[in-house]
Design a protein around this motif. Structure first.
Motif, PDB file in Angstrom:
ATOM      1  N   PRO A  64       0.837  -1.212   0.000  1.00 31.53           N
ATOM      2  CA  PRO A  64       0.000   0.000   0.000  1.00 31.53           C
ATOM      3  C   PRO A  64       0.866   1.253   0.000  1.00 31.53           C
ATOM      4  O   PRO A  64       1.851   1.347   0.733  1.00 31.53           O
ATOM      5  N   GLY A  65       0.508   2.214  -0.840  1.00 24.24           N
ATOM      6  CA  GLY A  65       1.235   3.474  -0.900  1.00 24.24           C
ATOM      7  C   GLY A  65       2.561   3.414  -1.623  1.00 24.24           C
ATOM      8  O   GLY A  65       3.319   4.388  -1.620  1.00 24.24           O
ATOM      9  N   GLU A  66       2.850   2.315  -2.297  1.00 24.75           N
ATOM     10  CA  GLU A  66       4.131   2.149  -2.978  1.00 24.75           C
ATOM     11  C   GLU A  66       4.056   2.668  -4.410  1.00 24.75           C
ATOM     12  O   GLU A  66       3.038   2.540  -5.083  1.00 24.75           O
ATOM     13  N   PHE A  67       5.145   3.269  -4.867  1.00 30.30           N
ATOM     14  CA  PHE A  67       5.292   3.614  -6.282  1.00 30.30           C
ATOM     15  C   PHE A  67       6.082   2.476  -6.913  1.00 30.30           C
ATOM     16  O   PHE A  67       7.291   2.367  -6.728  1.00 30.30           O
ATOM     17  N   PHE A  68       5.385   1.634  -7.661  1.00 26.33           N
ATOM     18  CA  PHE A  68       5.970   0.407  -8.205  1.00 26.33           C
ATOM     19  C   PHE A  68       5.973   0.494  -9.724  1.00 26.33           C
ATOM     20  O   PHE A  68       4.959   0.825 -10.334  1.00 26.33           O
ATOM     21  N   SER A  69       7.110   0.213 -10.336  1.00 27.10           N
ATOM     22  CA  SER A  69       7.227   0.286 -11.795  1.00 27.10           C
ATOM     23  C   SER A  69       7.428  -1.087 -12.409  1.00 27.10           C
ATOM     24  O   SER A  69       8.157  -1.921 -11.867  1.00 27.10           O
ATOM     25  N   LEU A  70       6.778  -1.297 -13.554  1.00 30.02           N
ATOM     26  CA  LEU A  70       7.013  -2.454 -14.406  1.00 30.02           C
ATOM     27  C   LEU A  70       7.839  -1.959 -15.583  1.00 30.02           C
ATOM     28  O   LEU A  70       7.387  -1.123 -16.366  1.00 30.02           O
ATOM     29  N   LEU A  71       9.054  -2.450 -15.686  1.00 27.32           N
ATOM     30  CA  LEU A  71      10.030  -1.929 -16.642  1.00 27.32           C
ATOM     31  C   LEU A  71      10.481  -3.036 -17.579  1.00 27.32           C
ATOM     32  O   LEU A  71      10.740  -4.163 -17.139  1.00 27.32           O
ATOM     33  N   GLY A  72      10.602  -2.712 -18.848  1.00 26.69           N
ATOM     34  CA  GLY A  72      11.114  -3.696 -19.789  1.00 26.69           C
ATOM     35  C   GLY A  72      10.975  -3.209 -21.215  1.00 26.69           C
ATOM     36  O   GLY A  72      10.320  -2.197 -21.490  1.00 26.69           O
ATOM     37  N   PRO A  73      11.581  -3.918 -22.156  1.00 29.79           N
ATOM     38  CA  PRO A  73      11.502  -3.522 -23.564  1.00 29.79           C
ATOM     39  C   PRO A  73      10.117  -3.794 -24.134  1.00 29.79           C
ATOM     40  O   PRO A  73       9.283  -4.464 -23.505  1.00 29.79           O
ATOM     41  N   SER A  74       9.868  -3.300 -25.321  1.00 23.95           N
ATOM     42  CA  SER A  74       8.592  -3.547 -25.990  1.00 23.95           C
ATOM     43  C   SER A  74       8.369  -5.056 -26.153  1.00 23.95           C
ATOM     44  O   SER A  74       9.297  -5.786 -26.512  1.00 23.95           O
ATOM     45  N   GLY A  75       7.142  -5.484 -25.876  1.00 16.96           N
ATOM     46  CA  GLY A  75       6.799  -6.890 -26.046  1.00 16.96           C
ATOM     47  C   GLY A  75       7.163  -7.779 -24.884  1.00 16.96           C
ATOM     48  O   GLY A  75       7.012  -9.002 -24.975  1.00 16.96           O
ATOM     49  N   CYS A  76       7.605  -7.204 -23.757  1.00 17.18           N
ATOM     50  CA  CYS A  76       8.024  -8.046 -22.624  1.00 17.18           C
ATOM     51  C   CYS A  76       6.850  -8.464 -21.742  1.00 17.18           C
ATOM     52  O   CYS A  76       7.017  -9.303 -20.855  1.00 17.18           O
ATOM     53  N   GLY A  77       5.657  -7.881 -21.952  1.00 17.68           N
ATOM     54  CA  GLY A  77       4.478  -8.279 -21.173  1.00 17.68           C
ATOM     55  C   GLY A  77       4.046  -7.287 -20.108  1.00 17.68           C
ATOM     56  O   GLY A  77       3.057  -7.510 -19.423  1.00 17.68           O
ATOM     57  N   LYS A  78       4.739  -6.162 -19.972  1.00 18.09           N
ATOM     58  CA  LYS A  78       4.423  -5.232 -18.884  1.00 18.09           C
ATOM     59  C   LYS A  78       3.043  -4.592 -19.039  1.00 18.09           C
ATOM     60  O   LYS A  78       2.292  -4.484 -18.059  1.00 18.09           O
ATOM     61  N   THR A  79       2.683  -4.165 -20.252  1.00 15.20           N
ATOM     62  CA  THR A  79       1.366  -3.567 -20.456  1.00 15.20           C
ATOM     63  C   THR A  79       0.270  -4.606 -20.332  1.00 15.20           C
ATOM     64  O   THR A  79      -0.805  -4.330 -19.776  1.00 15.20           O
ATOM     65  N   THR A  80       0.516  -5.813 -20.806  1.00 13.00           N
ATOM     66  CA  THR A  80      -0.460  -6.893 -20.641  1.00 13.00           C
ATOM     67  C   THR A  80      -0.714  -7.154 -19.162  1.00 13.00           C
ATOM     68  O   THR A  80      -1.859  -7.338 -18.729  1.00 13.00           O
ATOM     69  N   LEU A  81       0.338  -7.139 -18.359  1.00 15.23           N
ATOM     70  CA  LEU A  81       0.195  -7.351 -16.919  1.00 15.23           C
ATOM     71  C   LEU A  81      -0.616  -6.219 -16.298  1.00 15.23           C
ATOM     72  O   LEU A  81      -1.493  -6.453 -15.455  1.00 15.23           O
ATOM     73  N   LEU A  82      -0.351  -4.976 -16.703  1.00 16.24           N
ATOM     74  CA  LEU A  82      -1.106  -3.838 -16.184  1.00 16.24           C
ATOM     75  C   LEU A  82      -2.582  -3.949 -16.555  1.00 16.24           C
ATOM     76  O   LEU A  82      -3.466  -3.680 -15.715  1.00 16.24           O
TER      77      LEU A  82
END
Length: 389
Positions: A64-82
Motif C-alpha cells: 500500500p502506498g508504494e510507487f511500483f514500476s514495471l520496466l522492460g523492452p517492448s513486447g516483454c508483457g508489462k502492459t499486458t500485466l497492467l
C-alpha cells in the motif's frame, strides 16, 4: 509478577506439587499489511494451438502506498500485466488480489482502480473541471461534494486557475496532469499508469517525473507505473520489476537492481553495462585473447564456467588509479563528447571493447582528453564488478 529469568518465583510461593519454570516471553508475530496488489502466479497465453505466452508465472506483492514500476523492452508483457490488474484482460493462469480480495474475474468497473493512459483520452468538448468530474457524476456523487473534490484535485495538480479551459488549449504536460486529476479524484485504491509521459519531450518528461512522484507521496495511493525508460523507473520508483519475455527477471529497489543485477539481461537493460565474456577461474575472469581480470565477489559458479564480467562505465577509472584496483591496458578506439561527460571506447583484446564514462571536470579541456589510438591503463575496484552467468 510472572516468573522470568530476572524475577524468579520465590520457593515459598510455589506449591510443592509444582516445579518452578522460567517463563520465556513470547515474541509477537510481526503484522504485515495486506498487499495493495498481489499477483499469484499470473500468466497470459493467447488462444490457439501453440499460442504464445505474453506473461508467464508472475508473482509480485505491491505494498500500500508504494510507487511500483514495471520496466522492460517492448513486447516483454508489462502492459499486458497492467491490463490484467485493471480488468481489461483476463489471465489464463493464476489470480489477482486487490487488498486481499480476489478480483480475477471482475470487470474493470467492479475494481477499485483507475488507469491513466498514454493518450490521456480527455473530452475536448468539456472544460477541465467537467473532465475531472466525469467519473464522480457517473457514480452519482452529490454536486457539492463534486465541486469540492474537483477543486481540490485541480489545485493539487496546479491547474485550479484553468478549471474552465478546454483541453485543446493546453500543453502536453497540462493534459497529462488533467488525466491524472481525473483518475485520482475517484480515490482509487490503486492507480495504473501506462507510459503516461511517453508523448512528452525530454525536458518536460523529466519535470513531470518529479511532479508525479510528489503527487503520489501527497495522496498516498499505490501507483503501478509501466515504462520502458530505465531513467524514469530509477528516478520515480520505490521498487521496480524488470520484465523480459513475459517473466520478472529481477525485482527490488532501484539501487539493488542497478548496482546488483542478477542476470546479464538486467545488467545490460538497466543503463549501460560492460559485459566482458570470459572463463571463471580461481577468483578471476580470464578473457579468451586478453588479460585475467580479478573479481571482488566469490560467485556461486563452478570453476571453468563461461561467464560475463559486468562493470558499469562510471565505475571505471582512467586516472589516479588506486593500489588495490584491478587493472587492464587497452587502446582508445573512440571518444564521444557528451557535454558534462565524455565516453571512451577502449579495446582490451580483439573483439572486447569496454565503455568508460568520465566527468569532464576531470579533463575539462579538449587537449587533455584521450584521443583515438592512444594506449591507456584503466582500473576499477573489484567490488564494483559482478560475475554473471
Amino acid at each position: 509478577m510472572p516468573a522470568t529469568p530476572e524475577h524468579p518465583t520465590p520457593k515459598t510461593q510455589t506449591p510443592k506439587t509444582q516445579t518452578p519454570k522460567t517463563q520465556t516471553p513470547m515474541t509477537p508475530t510481526p503484522v504485515h499489511p495486506t498487499p495493495a496488489v498481489r499477483l499469484d502466479r499470473v500468466g497470459k497465453q493467447y488462444p490457439g494451438a501453440g499460442g504464445a505466452h505474453a506473461v508467464r508465472d508472475v508473482e509480485l506483492d505491491i505494498a500500500p502506498g508504494e510507487f511500483f514500476s514495471l520496466l522492460g523492452p517492448s513486447g516483454c508483457g508489462k502492459t499486458t500485466l497492467l491490463r490484467m490488474i485493471g480488468g481489461f484482460s483476463d489471465p489464463t493462469e493464476g489470480s489477482i488480489l486487490l487488498d486481499g480480495q480476489d478480483v480475477t474475474g471482475l470487470p474493470p468497473d467492479k475494481r477499485n482502480v483507475n488507469t491513466v493512459f498514454q493518450s490521456y483520452a480527455l473530452f475536448d468538448h468539456l472544460s477541465l473541471a467537467d473532465n475531472v468530474a466525469f467519473g464522480l457524476k457517473r457514480k452519482g456523487v452529490g454536486r457539492a461534494e463534486i465541486r469540492e473534490r474537483v477543486s481540490g484535485m485541480l489545485e493539487l495538480v496546479q491547474l485550479g486557475h484553468l478549471a474552465n479551459r478546454k483541453p485543446g488549449t493546453l500543453s502536453g504536460g497540462q493534459k497529462q496532469r488533467v488525466a491524472l486529476a481525473r483518475a485520482l479524484v475517484n480515490r482509487p485504491q490503486v492507480l495504473l499508469l501506462d507510459e503516461p509521459l511517453a508523448a512528452l519531450d525530454l525536458k518536460l518528461r523529466r519535470h513531470m517525473q518529479v511532479e508525479l512522484k510528489q503527487i503520489q507521496r501527497e495522496v498516498g495511493i499505490t501507483f503501478v507505473f509501466v515504462t520502458h525508460d530505465q531513467d524514469e523507473a530509477l528516478t520515480m520508483s520505490d521498487r521496480l520489476a524488470v520484465m523480459n519475455e513475459g517473466r520478472v527477471e529481477q525485482c527490488g529497489t532501484p539501487e539493488d537492481v542497478y548496482e546488483r543485477p542478477t542476470s546479464s539481461f538486467t545488467a545490460s537493460f538497466m543503463g549501460t553495462s560492460n559485459l566482458v565474456p570470459g572463463t571463471y577461474r580461481s577468483g578471476r575472469v580470464v578473457l579468451d585473447d586478453g588479460p585475467e581480470l580479478p573479481v571482488g565477489q566469490r560467485p556461486s559458479v563452478p570453476e571453468g564456467s563461461r561467464v560475463n564480467l559486468s562493470i558499469r562505465p562510471e565505475k571505471i577509472w582512467l586516472s589516479d588509479l588506486e593500489p588495490d584496483m584491478a587493472r587492464a591496458t587497452g587502446v582508445v578506439r573512440e571518444t564521444v563528447y557528451c557535454g558534462p561527460t565524455t565516453t571512451y571506447l577502449i579495446e582490451l583484446a580483439p573483439g572486447v571493447t569496454v565503455s568508460v564514462l568520465e566527468q569532464n571536470t576531470v579533463r575539462s579541456r579538449r587537449e587533455d582528453r584521450w584521443s583515438g589510438g592512444e594506449r591507456v591503463e584503466i582500473g576499477w575496484k573489484p567490488e564494483h564488478c559482478l560475475v554473471l552467468d
